[in-house]
Scaffold this motif. Sequence first.
Motif, PDB file in Angstrom:
ATOM      1  N   THR A  80      -9.139  -5.146   9.239  1.00  0.00           N
ATOM      2  CA  THR A  80     -10.335  -5.901   9.646  1.00  0.00           C
ATOM      3  C   THR A  80      -9.971  -7.318  10.082  1.00  0.00           C
ATOM      4  O   THR A  80     -10.414  -7.785  11.135  1.00  0.00           O
ATOM      5  CB  THR A  80     -11.343  -5.957   8.486  1.00  0.00           C
ATOM      6  OG1 THR A  80     -11.709  -4.627   8.107  1.00  0.00           O
ATOM      7  CG2 THR A  80     -12.586  -6.724   8.899  1.00  0.00           C
TER       8      THR A  80
ATOM      9  N   LEU B 144      -7.842  -1.129   5.055  1.00  0.00           N
ATOM     10  CA  LEU B 144      -8.958  -1.585   5.885  1.00  0.00           C
ATOM     11  C   LEU B 144      -9.111  -3.104   5.843  1.00  0.00           C
ATOM     12  O   LEU B 144      -9.671  -3.696   6.768  1.00  0.00           O
ATOM     13  CB  LEU B 144     -10.257  -0.920   5.419  1.00  0.00           C
ATOM     14  CG  LEU B 144     -10.337   0.599   5.614  1.00  0.00           C
ATOM     15  CD1 LEU B 144     -11.623   1.145   5.020  1.00  0.00           C
ATOM     16  CD2 LEU B 144     -10.223   0.959   7.089  1.00  0.00           C
TER      17      LEU B 144
ATOM     18  N   CYS C  73       0.823  -1.211   0.000  1.00  0.00           N
ATOM     19  CA  CYS C  73       0.000   0.000   0.000  1.00  0.00           C
ATOM     20  C   CYS C  73       0.856   1.261   0.000  1.00  0.00           C
ATOM     21  O   CYS C  73       0.495   2.269  -0.629  1.00  0.00           O
ATOM     22  CB  CYS C  73      -0.927   0.001   1.215  1.00  0.00           C
ATOM     23  SG  CYS C  73      -2.213  -1.269   1.161  1.00  0.00           S
TER      24      CYS C  73
ATOM     25  N   SER D  28      -5.489   4.537   7.377  1.00  0.00           N
ATOM     26  CA  SER D  28      -6.249   4.437   6.131  1.00  0.00           C
ATOM     27  C   SER D  28      -7.192   5.610   5.946  1.00  0.00           C
ATOM     28  O   SER D  28      -7.198   6.272   4.911  1.00  0.00           O
ATOM     29  CB  SER D  28      -7.039   3.124   6.128  1.00  0.00           C
ATOM     30  OG  SER D  28      -7.909   3.068   5.018  1.00  0.00           O
ATOM     31  N   VAL D  29      -7.975   5.895   6.967  1.00  0.00           N
ATOM     32  CA  VAL D  29      -8.994   6.944   6.853  1.00  0.00           C
ATOM     33  C   VAL D  29      -8.357   8.316   6.732  1.00  0.00           C
ATOM     34  O   VAL D  29      -8.738   9.135   5.878  1.00  0.00           O
ATOM     35  CB  VAL D  29      -9.944   6.881   8.066  1.00  0.00           C
ATOM     36  CG1 VAL D  29     -10.911   8.060   8.049  1.00  0.00           C
ATOM     37  CG2 VAL D  29     -10.709   5.560   8.073  1.00  0.00           C
TER      38      VAL D  29
ATOM     39  N   GLU E  19      -6.257   8.793   3.388  1.00  0.00           N
ATOM     40  CA  GLU E  19      -7.103   8.837   2.195  1.00  0.00           C
ATOM     41  C   GLU E  19      -7.905  10.130   2.110  1.00  0.00           C
ATOM     42  O   GLU E  19      -8.261  10.564   1.017  1.00  0.00           O
ATOM     43  CB  GLU E  19      -8.051   7.624   2.190  1.00  0.00           C
ATOM     44  CG  GLU E  19      -8.831   7.448   0.915  1.00  0.00           C
ATOM     45  CD  GLU E  19      -7.938   7.206  -0.296  1.00  0.00           C
ATOM     46  OE1 GLU E  19      -8.272   7.711  -1.386  1.00  0.00           O
ATOM     47  OE2 GLU E  19      -6.905   6.524  -0.148  1.00  0.00           O
ATOM     48  N   ASN E  20      -8.172  10.737   3.236  1.00  0.00           N
ATOM     49  CA  ASN E  20      -9.005  11.936   3.249  1.00  0.00           C
ATOM     50  C   ASN E  20      -8.203  13.211   3.505  1.00  0.00           C
ATOM     51  O   ASN E  20      -8.771  14.238   3.869  1.00  0.00           O
ATOM     52  CB  ASN E  20     -10.102  11.802   4.310  1.00  0.00           C
ATOM     53  CG  ASN E  20     -11.123  10.753   3.947  1.00  0.00           C
ATOM     54  OD1 ASN E  20     -12.047  10.994   3.174  1.00  0.00           O
ATOM     55  ND2 ASN E  20     -10.959   9.548   4.487  1.00  0.00           N
TER      56      ASN E  20
ATOM     57  N   TYR F 124      -7.477   3.035   1.267  1.00  0.00           N
ATOM     58  CA  TYR F 124      -8.590   2.285   1.851  1.00  0.00           C
ATOM     59  C   TYR F 124      -8.321   0.783   1.830  1.00  0.00           C
ATOM     60  O   TYR F 124      -8.983   0.021   2.532  1.00  0.00           O
ATOM     61  CB  TYR F 124      -9.894   2.583   1.108  1.00  0.00           C
ATOM     62  CG  TYR F 124     -10.548   3.872   1.534  1.00  0.00           C
ATOM     63  CD1 TYR F 124     -10.622   4.230   2.882  1.00  0.00           C
ATOM     64  CD2 TYR F 124     -11.115   4.725   0.597  1.00  0.00           C
ATOM     65  CE1 TYR F 124     -11.221   5.420   3.282  1.00  0.00           C
ATOM     66  CE2 TYR F 124     -11.732   5.916   0.984  1.00  0.00           C
ATOM     67  CZ  TYR F 124     -11.771   6.261   2.329  1.00  0.00           C
ATOM     68  OH  TYR F 124     -12.364   7.433   2.724  1.00  0.00           O
TER      69      TYR F 124
ATOM     70  N   LEU G 184      -8.487   1.212  -4.742  1.00  0.00           N
ATOM     71  CA  LEU G 184      -8.797   1.397  -3.318  1.00  0.00           C
ATOM     72  C   LEU G 184      -7.851   2.384  -2.640  1.00  0.00           C
ATOM     73  O   LEU G 184      -8.194   2.981  -1.622  1.00  0.00           O
ATOM     74  CB  LEU G 184      -8.729   0.053  -2.592  1.00  0.00           C
ATOM     75  CG  LEU G 184      -9.802  -0.967  -2.961  1.00  0.00           C
ATOM     76  CD1 LEU G 184      -9.605  -2.241  -2.150  1.00  0.00           C
ATOM     77  CD2 LEU G 184     -11.199  -0.409  -2.729  1.00  0.00           C
ATOM     78  N   GLU G 185      -6.654   2.549  -3.190  1.00  0.00           N
ATOM     79  CA  GLU G 185      -5.639   3.407  -2.598  1.00  0.00           C
ATOM     80  C   GLU G 185      -5.430   3.040  -1.133  1.00  0.00           C
ATOM     81  O   GLU G 185      -5.299   1.871  -0.788  1.00  0.00           O
ATOM     82  CB  GLU G 185      -6.018   4.883  -2.787  1.00  0.00           C
ATOM     83  CG  GLU G 185      -6.058   5.305  -4.249  1.00  0.00           C
ATOM     84  CD  GLU G 185      -6.306   6.779  -4.437  1.00  0.00           C
ATOM     85  OE1 GLU G 185      -6.731   7.459  -3.488  1.00  0.00           O
ATOM     86  OE2 GLU G 185      -6.066   7.267  -5.556  1.00  0.00           O
TER      87      GLU G 185
ATOM     88  N   ILE H 119      -6.511   1.329  10.718  1.00  0.00           N
ATOM     89  CA  ILE H 119      -7.762   2.006  10.364  1.00  0.00           C
ATOM     90  C   ILE H 119      -7.575   3.521  10.389  1.00  0.00           C
ATOM     91  O   ILE H 119      -8.003   4.235   9.463  1.00  0.00           O
ATOM     92  CB  ILE H 119      -8.891   1.587  11.328  1.00  0.00           C
ATOM     93  CG1 ILE H 119      -9.265   0.112  11.110  1.00  0.00           C
ATOM     94  CG2 ILE H 119     -10.121   2.479  11.143  1.00  0.00           C
ATOM     95  CD1 ILE H 119     -10.224  -0.430  12.125  1.00  0.00           C
TER      96      ILE H 119
END
Length: 307
Positions: A225, A221, A30, A109-110, A113-114, A218, A215-216, A106
């Motif tokens: 998970t 996740l 990633c 990732s969030v 990405e944002n 994300y 998905l980049e 998590i």
Amino acid sequence: MVLRDNRKQFTALIVGGALMAVHSGFINACFLVEGLSMAVSYMTGTVARIGIAAVTNEYDRALWSFCLVSSFITGSLVTGFLVGTEKFKMRPAYGIVLMIESTLLILASVVLENTEKERFTDIKAWKYLYMLPALACGMQNAMCTTFSGAVIRTTHMTGISTDIGIIIGQYLRRHFGFSHKKDVEVWKLFVFIPLWIGFLVGGALGTVLIKSFGLEFYALLIPATTLGITGISIVVYYFAFTQPKIKKERHLQLQELNIQNEHIEQHRQQHKKHPSLHPPSQKHAPDSAEPYTRLDEEETPTTTARE
């Protein structure tokens, strides 16, 4: 490895280690494919980058690289504190480590990405968020290293590749008669090769999901998970099955100890009430036994003189 003779636990370690390697390869992909082409699961190149950046006056890059390495070390420190011992046994600390790792992934990732990226051309403050996955990988690698006696390392393949080569070389040396060494640890290949393949598969899966499905970050996740579910399962299993079993075994051991103590006490009480039923020891033997004792004492120096 300590657990080699325990086939069930040995198999569990191999399968678990290979799955952890898949996660590490996935996480690394990633950041190598989508990000700055900077690995977060191993620190060899990052340590070298600190020195390079310092010499070329790229102090921001040197600081950033140093923070990544520090995060990896901090993750290992946290795991060492939580897990402690090197003896492998089912304990909730493993689950807690995996749940913390899942939470860090998590968040990474969030937030990544944002956050505005501008295609990673300059060292921006948000890139220090790479410290989160580095921290997570440090925790995972330390956990696997701790319970395997430094045999299983899941976040980098340099040592694994070296060990595979060493073992094959030693085997060939013995096979062609250059050495009579019989204790070549070929069994370790059944540990190292699944780890190597797992890391490779994880990297391939991460790349496919990023390139083909877009998905980049994300994509993080997915390992987050599975790691979270695994961690929760370990904790639940421990408190639902392992801990009651341990308590039952301790209770049975305590019962056996109490029964032994009762027998000893009963024997003492009988000895006090009926001393004639118990033969006296040699030091309290009657007078009739004294001649035999003196005879033995007289023979001892004679035997010594003959010798």
